[in-house]
Motif scaffolding. Sequence first.
Motif, PDB file in Angstrom:
ATOM      1  N   GLU A   1     -39.860   5.956 -25.085  1.00  0.00           N
ATOM      2  CA  GLU A   1     -39.474   6.546 -24.018  1.00  0.00           C
ATOM      3  C   GLU A   1     -39.859   8.382 -24.419  1.00  0.00           C
TER       4      GLU A   1
ATOM      5  N   ARG B   1     -43.456   8.555 -24.175  1.00  0.00           N
ATOM      6  CA  ARG B   1     -44.016   8.411 -22.763  1.00  0.00           C
ATOM      7  C   ARG B   1     -43.639  10.049 -22.023  1.00  0.00           C
ATOM      8  N   HIS B   2     -42.644  10.583 -22.544  1.00  0.00           N
ATOM      9  CA  HIS B   2     -42.260  12.108 -22.124  1.00  0.00           C
ATOM     10  C   HIS B   2     -42.843  12.836 -23.142  1.00  0.00           C
TER      11      HIS B   2
ATOM     12  N   VAL C   1     -41.966  14.133 -26.030  1.00  0.00           N
ATOM     13  CA  VAL C   1     -40.976  14.692 -26.744  1.00  0.00           C
ATOM     14  C   VAL C   1     -41.062  14.158 -28.235  1.00  0.00           C
TER      15      VAL C   1
ATOM     16  N   ILE D   1     -33.938  13.779 -22.467  1.00  0.00           N
ATOM     17  CA  ILE D   1     -35.357  13.685 -21.986  1.00  0.00           C
ATOM     18  C   ILE D   1     -35.678  13.419 -20.718  1.00  0.00           C
ATOM     19  N   GLU D   2     -34.647  13.414 -19.814  1.00  0.00           N
ATOM     20  CA  GLU D   2     -34.544  13.004 -18.543  1.00  0.00           C
ATOM     21  C   GLU D   2     -35.360  11.890 -18.003  1.00  0.00           C
ATOM     22  N   THR D   3     -35.033  10.874 -18.658  1.00  0.00           N
ATOM     23  CA  THR D   3     -35.384   9.537 -18.307  1.00  0.00           C
ATOM     24  C   THR D   3     -34.671   8.849 -17.103  1.00  0.00           C
TER      25      THR D   3
END
Length: 73
Positions: A18, A21-22, A24, A66-68
Amino acid sequence: MAEQSTYETRAANLLKAELKRHGVTYAQLVERLADIGVSEKEVNIRNKLSRGKFSAAFMLACLTAIETKTLHV
């Protein structure tokens, strides 16, 4: 040193994926966690993810930072 369980490995890999993917980094994650009131150091995050030893609350805080919105397990 204890061997990582399958679930610890899966949790760590899921969180690492994740972050990737973001786009970060661990340093950016530290800043984003601070923005939501969670104090962590980059070295601690790196250790938690490499060992796979962290709480569900820590994982949820990271995913929030991370705003998932959706997580596929």
